[in-house]
Design an enzyme around this catalytic site. Structure first.
Site, PDB file in Angstrom:
ATOM      1  CE  LYS A  31      -0.328  -0.094   5.042  1.00  0.00           C
ATOM      2  NZ  LYS A  31      -1.101  -0.597   6.196  1.00  0.00           N
ATOM      3  NE  ARG A 114      -6.554   1.019  11.529  1.00  0.00           N
ATOM      4  CZ  ARG A 114      -5.351   0.748  11.029  1.00  0.00           C
ATOM      5  NH1 ARG A 114      -4.362   1.601  11.203  1.00  0.00           N
ATOM      6  NH2 ARG A 114      -5.127  -0.370  10.361  1.00  0.00           N
ATOM      7  CE1 TYR A 239      13.551  31.786   2.477  1.00  0.00           C
ATOM      8  CE2 TYR A 239      13.597  29.385   2.343  1.00  0.00           C
ATOM      9  CZ  TYR A 239      13.274  30.616   1.802  1.00  0.00           C
ATOM     10  OH  TYR A 239      12.666  30.677   0.586  1.00  0.00           O
ATOM     11  CG  MET A 282       9.017  23.844  -1.461  1.00  0.00           C
ATOM     12  SD  MET A 282       7.908  24.955  -2.349  1.00  0.00           S
ATOM     13  CE  MET A 282       7.439  26.127  -1.105  1.00  0.00           C
TER      14      MET A 282
HETATM   15  C1  LIG Z   1      -0.361  -1.653   6.900  1.00  0.00           C
HETATM   16  C2  LIG Z   1      -0.973  -2.941   7.303  1.00  0.00           C
HETATM   17  C3  LIG Z   1      -0.199  -4.105   7.461  1.00  0.00           C
HETATM   18  C4  LIG Z   1       1.312  -4.096   7.451  1.00  0.00           C
HETATM   19  O1  LIG Z   1       1.795  -3.633   8.674  1.00  0.00           O
HETATM   20  P1  LIG Z   1       3.377  -3.623   9.006  1.00  0.00           P
HETATM   21  O2  LIG Z   1       3.446  -3.192  10.423  1.00  0.00           O
HETATM   22  O3  LIG Z   1       3.997  -2.641   8.077  1.00  0.00           O
HETATM   23  O4  LIG Z   1       3.849  -5.002   8.757  1.00  0.00           O
HETATM   24  C5  LIG Z   1      -0.865  -5.295   7.694  1.00  0.00           C
HETATM   25  N1  LIG Z   1      -2.204  -5.340   7.796  1.00  0.00           N
HETATM   26  C6  LIG Z   1      -2.981  -4.239   7.693  1.00  0.00           C
HETATM   27  C7  LIG Z   1      -4.448  -4.366   7.831  1.00  0.00           C
HETATM   28  C8  LIG Z   1      -2.401  -3.000   7.454  1.00  0.00           C
HETATM   29  O5  LIG Z   1      -3.175  -1.905   7.354  1.00  0.00           O
END
Ligand SMILES: *Cc1c(COP(=O)(O)O)cnc(C)c1O
Length: 328
Positions: A31, A114, A239, A282
Site C-alpha cells: 500500500k 479502528r 533562511y 522547499m
Molecule cells: C499496513 C498494514 C499491514 C502491514 O503492517 P506492518 O506493520 O507494516 O507489517 C498489515 N495489515 C494491515 C491491515 C495494514 O493496514
C-alpha cells in the site's frame, strides 16, 4: 536529479527471512506506493520471486499491479463491481450491504477499534456475507504487536475463537472455508508459527524498516549537487541564518527539499557521511563538504533517529512518487 535506489538483493533477503520465519504464504503489503519504494518496481520483484498475493490501499493501486498477482486485497475499496483479480476488504455493515463486488475478505475488530466489523454481530454478518459474496478471507489487525504486553495475546485469542466459529458456520452451511490472516511484520517475528494462520501480511519487514538486525534496508535516498559553495567563517546558510560556520567551509547545495517529502528540520540533520545544515528549503538543502551526489540515508532505521517524534513508516511513505526509483 535526486533519486531513490531500491536494493533488490536486500528485498529478496527480507522475503527469504519472512518466509523462513513464518512458513506461511506471504500476502505482501504494498500500500501507499509500497511504503514509498515505488509500487511498480516492488510489484515486479515480488512477482519474480513467486509472491502471489498483495495488499494495496485503494482501487487505483490495485489496477496498477493487477497484471502481476493472483489476488490483490484492497484495504479501502470503492464498492462498485470490479471484474479483475481483486478482493475487497469489508470492514463495516454499510459496505456489507452496499458492495457490488463478489470477492471479499471480512475484517473484524479484535481490539484495535479502528476500522473493522464488530464481533457482536457475528452471526448476522456471516449469514449475510456468505450468502451474497465469495468470502475469500477473514482477517484482523493487531494494535500493539510492537510492544511487550498482553494485548496481542488477547487479540489472538479472540481471532482463534472467531476462526472456530467461521469454520463451524461454513461446515454447517456447506460454504468453502476462507483463509485466515492476522500477522503484520512485528507479529511474524513475535508469534510462534502455529499462531500465524494461513497468510502473513508483512509491510515494513519487507522494506527493512523495523528493528530486527536480520532484515536489511531496501531504500536509499540520494540528492545530486546543484552547486558547490565556499561559505566564509561567521557566515550563515539558508533562511533565518540558523546555522553559523565557525570556519571557511565548502558546502554543496543538493536538489532535495521538504517538498520531496523529507521531514522538516530547522538547523541540522545527520546524514550518512555528512550533515545537512540550516533550514531545509522547499526544493533544496545544503550539506557540508564537496559532493557530486549525497546519500541522505541508506538505512531509514538510522535516519529516523534525527526525528524524535516519528517512525520509519512516516519517513518512507512521505517520499514523493515523482522522485525517480531505480532498482539496483
Ligand atoms: C499496513 C498494514 C499491514 C502491514 O503492517 P506492518 O506493520 O507494516 O507489517 C498489515 N495489515 C494491515 C491491515 C495494514 O493496514
Amino acid at each position: 536529479m535526486a533519486f531513490i535506489e531500491i536494493n533488490k538483493n536486500n528485498l529478496l533477503h527480507n522475503i527469504d527471512i519472512i518466509q523462513k520465519t513464518s512458513n506461511k504464504e506471504i500476502c505482501a503489503v504494498i500500500k501507499d506506493n509500497a511504503y514509498g519504494h515505488g509500487i511498480l518496481q516492488i510489484a515486479k520483484i515480488l512477482q519474480e520471486v513467486g509472491i502471489k498475493r498483495v495488499c494495496v490501499r485503494n482501487n487505483m493501486e490495485a489496477k496498477l499491479v493487477q497484471p502481476f498477482f493472483e489476488e490483490i486485497l484492497v484495504f479501502f475499496p470503492e464498492l462498485t463491481y470490479n471484474g479483475m483479480n481483486i478482493s475487497y476488504t469489508i470492514s463495516d455493515l454499510k459496505s456489507l450491504k452496499k458492495c457490488r463486488h463478489k470477492k471479499i475478505h471480512l475484517k473484524f475488530d479484535t481490539g484495535m477499534h479502528r476500522n473493522a466489523l464488530s464481533l457482536e454481530n457475528l452471526d448476522e454478518i456471516l449469514e449475510m456475507a456468505f450468502k451474497k459474496f465469495e468470502v475469500k478471507g477473514v482477517f484482523s489487525h493487531f494494535c500493539c504487536s510492537d510492544e511487550v504486553g498482553n494485548d496481542t495475546f488477547i487479540q489472538l485469542q479472540r481471532f482463534k475463537e472467531l476462526k472456530n466459529k467461521v469454520v463451524e458456520f461454513c461446515k454447517k452451511n456447506n460454504y468453502e472455508i476462507p483463509k485466515f490472516h492476522i500477522a503484520n511484520s512485528d507479529a511474524i517475528f513475535k508469534l510462534p508459527k502455529s499462531d500465524l494462520f494461513d497468510y502473513v501480511r508483512p509491510g515494513i519487514a519487507l522494506y527493512g524498516g523495523m528493528k530486527n538486525e536480520n532484515l536489511k534496508p531496501v531504500m536509499s535516498l540520494w540528492g545530486e549537487a546543484i552547486k558547490v559553495m565556499e561559505i566564509k567563517k561567521n557566515q550563515y546558510v539558508g533562511y533565518n541564518k540558523k546555522y553559523k560556520f565557525e570556519k571557511d567551509t565548502k558546502v554543496t547545495l543538493i536538489d532535495l527539499g521538504y517538498s520531496d517529502g523529507i521531514l522538516y528540520f530547522d538547523k541540522e540533520l545527520s546524514l550518512k557521511e555528512t550533515k545537512a545544515v540550516g533550514k531545509i528549503s522547499m526544493d533544496s538543502v545544503s550539506v557540508i563538504g564537496e559532493y557530486k551526489k549525497v546519500c541522505i540515508f541508506d538505512d531509514v532505521r538510522e535516519f529516523v533517529k534525527n526525528y524524535p517524534y516519528t517512525i520509519t513508516y512516516d519517513i518512507l511513505t512521505k517520499l514523493k512518487p515523482n522522485i525517480k526509483r531505480v532498482v539496483v
